[in-house]
Design a protein around this motif. Structure first.
Motif, PDB file in Angstrom:
ATOM      1  N   ASN A 131      -0.243   2.175  -3.328  1.00  0.00           N
ATOM      2  CA  ASN A 131      -1.410   2.722  -4.033  1.00  0.00           C
ATOM      3  C   ASN A 131      -1.424   4.205  -4.036  1.00  0.00           C
ATOM      4  O   ASN A 131      -0.937   4.851  -3.247  1.00  0.00           O
ATOM      5  CB  ASN A 131      -2.676   2.348  -3.194  1.00  0.00           C
ATOM      6  CG  ASN A 131      -3.851   2.673  -3.811  1.00  0.00           C
ATOM      7  OD1 ASN A 131      -4.238   3.723  -4.425  1.00  0.00           O
ATOM      8  ND2 ASN A 131      -4.988   1.796  -3.900  1.00  0.00           N
ATOM      9  N   SER A 147      -9.079   4.738  -2.003  1.00  0.00           N
ATOM     10  CA  SER A 147      -8.345   3.669  -1.285  1.00  0.00           C
ATOM     11  C   SER A 147      -8.827   3.194   0.227  1.00  0.00           C
ATOM     12  O   SER A 147      -8.035   3.218   0.975  1.00  0.00           O
ATOM     13  CB  SER A 147      -6.887   4.313  -0.910  1.00  0.00           C
ATOM     14  OG  SER A 147      -6.319   4.580  -2.180  1.00  0.00           O
ATOM     15  N   ARG A 148     -10.120   3.388   0.384  1.00  0.00           N
ATOM     16  CA  ARG A 148     -10.617   2.988   1.654  1.00  0.00           C
ATOM     17  C   ARG A 148     -10.389   1.585   2.113  1.00  0.00           C
ATOM     18  O   ARG A 148     -10.167   1.462   3.391  1.00  0.00           O
ATOM     19  CB  ARG A 148     -12.345   2.846   1.363  1.00  0.00           C
ATOM     20  CG  ARG A 148     -12.912   2.822   2.924  1.00  0.00           C
ATOM     21  CD  ARG A 148     -14.473   2.752   2.587  1.00  0.00           C
ATOM     22  NE  ARG A 148     -15.088   3.963   1.879  1.00  0.00           N
ATOM     23  CZ  ARG A 148     -16.135   4.380   1.428  1.00  0.00           C
ATOM     24  NH1 ARG A 148     -17.081   3.222   1.496  1.00  0.00           N
ATOM     25  NH2 ARG A 148     -16.568   5.363   0.647  1.00  0.00           N
ATOM     26  N   PHE A 149     -10.095   0.548   1.097  1.00  0.00           N
ATOM     27  CA  PHE A 149     -10.008  -0.852   1.523  1.00  0.00           C
ATOM     28  C   PHE A 149      -8.282  -0.966   1.520  1.00  0.00           C
ATOM     29  O   PHE A 149      -7.881  -1.517   2.778  1.00  0.00           O
ATOM     30  CB  PHE A 149     -10.506  -1.582   0.500  1.00  0.00           C
ATOM     31  CG  PHE A 149     -11.963  -1.725   0.662  1.00  0.00           C
ATOM     32  CD1 PHE A 149     -12.648  -2.105   1.619  1.00  0.00           C
ATOM     33  CD2 PHE A 149     -12.610  -1.289  -0.672  1.00  0.00           C
ATOM     34  CE1 PHE A 149     -13.971  -2.155   1.664  1.00  0.00           C
ATOM     35  CE2 PHE A 149     -14.028  -1.368  -0.480  1.00  0.00           C
ATOM     36  CZ  PHE A 149     -14.708  -1.608   0.536  1.00  0.00           C
ATOM     37  N   SER A 150      -7.601  -0.607   0.743  1.00  0.00           N
ATOM     38  CA  SER A 150      -6.224  -1.030   0.828  1.00  0.00           C
ATOM     39  C   SER A 150      -5.352  -0.329   1.887  1.00  0.00           C
ATOM     40  O   SER A 150      -4.352  -1.023   2.201  1.00  0.00           O
ATOM     41  CB  SER A 150      -5.588  -0.688  -0.748  1.00  0.00           C
ATOM     42  OG  SER A 150      -5.402   0.786  -0.856  1.00  0.00           O
ATOM     43  N   ASP A 153     -10.899  -0.135  -5.559  1.00  0.00           N
ATOM     44  CA  ASP A 153     -10.362   0.737  -4.339  1.00  0.00           C
ATOM     45  C   ASP A 153      -9.905   2.217  -4.700  1.00  0.00           C
ATOM     46  O   ASP A 153     -10.216   2.989  -3.799  1.00  0.00           O
ATOM     47  CB  ASP A 153      -9.032  -0.073  -3.961  1.00  0.00           C
ATOM     48  CG  ASP A 153      -8.464   0.382  -2.719  1.00  0.00           C
ATOM     49  OD1 ASP A 153      -9.391   0.345  -1.617  1.00  0.00           O
ATOM     50  OD2 ASP A 153      -7.348   0.752  -2.779  1.00  0.00           O
TER      51      ASP A 153
END
Length: 380
Positions: free
Chosen positions: A90, A348-351, A343
């Motif tokens: 990411n 990119s909090r989740f990935s 995301d």
């Protein structure tokens, strides 16, 4: 009585079967080669020949599908390049935080230029005495169902009268994105790792197909209004692997999701990209078509083993075997794309944490690799 039945079955099996494939494309060429092996005489009908030389497109072929293609296209190994590892990043995460898929240098998939696959499969068809190429008109196509000279007809062309009449009802989604494709020329390296980066603008793939060339596929959302010059700059910025010599002129395509609601009409089957078109981020579009060909093969074998006719019932069985699986698979690719879009908006909090968890999960990586190779209809 039993002897008579056996003789009738043998006579039926020895009857010459005829199929018509509409469209001048690799999907039909590969299908024709398979049908000939089953005793069919095949006519490939086309309104005009597809353009094949003015594209830099490449195709990723899964290991299982590559083995299938190799049965008819003996030289395909000379035109393809093996991928042994896939890395997924990411943009906003640290480059050390990624998912990778590999298994002791085992080949995961193969990359081949669209033009090379086109030429190989076209050449193989032209060598066969049971395959004929015939130019046609829309009027001739419209009369096909009345003349009924074929056991079944496969239509994989989206610009003819049959498509407009019988296969115009679709499930559609506009990705509001363009796909930019090009060839990156670079200094020689050991080049067997494919890289997918989920950027702010959309997914960017680096797909090796030689020690000195790598294919680029960048799906960019239209809302950013980026043109070729800006896209080239971004590709060069995201590259962390290659010492670049040049990047060829980029091609640009609209991206859409499309599934035909009608798989067949009478003995006419909707096939290939006409039946399903999905997002290129996982490189699964053509692999889905190859799996469809194999399933159609198996159903023909089953019918012939029982001495049954190859007719409309074959197409109904085919629909029941593949339609729901293909829709689930294509929708799954959509969800992956949508997840990374959300995301990226959330920094990119989740990935960031998800990548760490999934990258350590051997079961997840094992089944992800299997589904990418064979699809989700594992019984076929």
């Amino acid at each position: 009585l039993s002897l008579c039945i056996i003789l009738l079955l043998l006579l039926k099996l020895n009857n010459i079967m005829k199929a018509s494939l509409i469209g001048y494309n690799p999907t039909n060429f590969i299908t024709a080669l398979e049908l000939v092996k089953k005793g069919f005489v095949v006519d490939i009908l086309y309104l005009n020949k597809s353009k094949k030389t003015n594209t830099n497109r490449t195709l990723g072929i899964s290991k299982n599908n590559f083995k299938f293609l190799s049965q008819n296209l003996k030289q395909i190994h000379n035109f393809s390049w093996p991928i042994t590892k896939i890395k997924i990043f990411n943009q906003k995460n640290n480059l050390n935080e990624f998912m990778d898929f590999s298994n002791k240098n085992e080949k995961i998939f193969f990359l081949i230029k669209y033009v090379d696959l086109f030429n190989l499969s076209e050449r193989a068809c032209k060598k066969s005495k049971k395959i004929s190429f015939k130019i046609t008109t829309n009027k001739d196509l419209e009369n096909l169902e009345d003349k009924n000279k074929y056991d079944f007809i496969i239509n994989s062309n989206n610009k003819n009268i049959l498509t407009k009449k019988y296969f115009n009802k679709t499930i559609e989604k506009d990705y509001n994105s363009f796909a930019f494709t090009g060839i990156l020329h670079h200094h020689k390296i050991k080049n067997n790792t494919a890289v997918q980066i989920f950027t702010k603008y959309g997914p960017l793939a680096f797909l090796p197909f030689s020690q000195t060339k790598t294919s680029i596929v960048y799906s960019v959302q239209k809302k950013y209004y980026l043109e070729n010059k800006s896209i080239k700059k971004l590709i060069l910025e995201f590259n962390k692997t290659y010492k670049i010599k040049k990047l060829d002129k980029l091609e640009k395509f609209d991206l859409n999701f499309s599934f035909s609601r009608n798989i067949f009409y009478k003995n006419i089957l909707c096939f290939g990209d006409l039946m399903h078109k999905i997002h290129p981020l996982a490189g699964q579009g053509f692999n889905m078509t190859l799996r469809d060909i194999k399933i159609l093969n198996n159903l023909i074998d089953e019918k012939r083993s029982f001495g049954l006719e190859i007719n409309e019932s074959l197409l109904l069985e085919f629909k029941n075997k593949i339609q729901h699986f293909n829709l689930i698979f294509g929708t799954g690719i959509n969800l992956i794309n949508e997840f990374f879009e959300i995301d990226n908006k959330l920094n990119s909090r989740f990935s960031k944490n998800l990548f760490k968890i999934l990258n350590r999960n051997k079961t997840f990586k094992k089944y992800t690799t299997i589904f990418a190779d064979k699809g989700i209809n594992l019984n076929y």
